[in-house]
Design a protein around this motif. Sequence first.
Motif: not given
Length: 167
Positions: A52, A55-56, A5, A49-50, A86, A59, A84
């Motif tokens: 996020s 979403f990443s 990342q 965390e999955t 996200q 994006e 959530t």
Amino acid sequence: VVALQNATTKDIQEARANPAKKETKFPTLVASLLSALDFVAKEIPRDPETVSMRFSAAEIHLLYGLSAEAITRFTDLAIDQIVTPQGEAAAKMVMTQHKESKNWAALVDGAARIAAKIPADRTVLKNLVMSGLQLGRFSIAMELANASQFEQAGTFFVAFQQDFPDS
């Protein structure tokens, strides 16, 4: 995943800064990051965390000009995780992308699918999504009328008025 990342931050910042240079092929590090995000989200779906990560990944697809894949990912995320931050942001992204592209049928479909998953206590989000549904259905009726397809337009207008009597 964190190292990948950080390594791809430069590529992603460049994609944001130069929207005209959007590619349909990802740089190697970005492709590796997407693979890692997708793998973790698939293998550990219940980890908070999955959300996020999903979403990443959506994006990144959007930033690199792959809007169809991004919208699919955002829609799936909104439907699966609407409660959530996200999931809510994903729902807004779906509405925005379809409105900007004037893809009214997709807006109606996405808004209806997402609205069905929004809990009753999320009235602001529900109203936003329902306004997208309303805009999409009205716009389809207008396009039919402008194309002289009056019978179909009439059917859409009657259904619109029944579903949105206060409009």
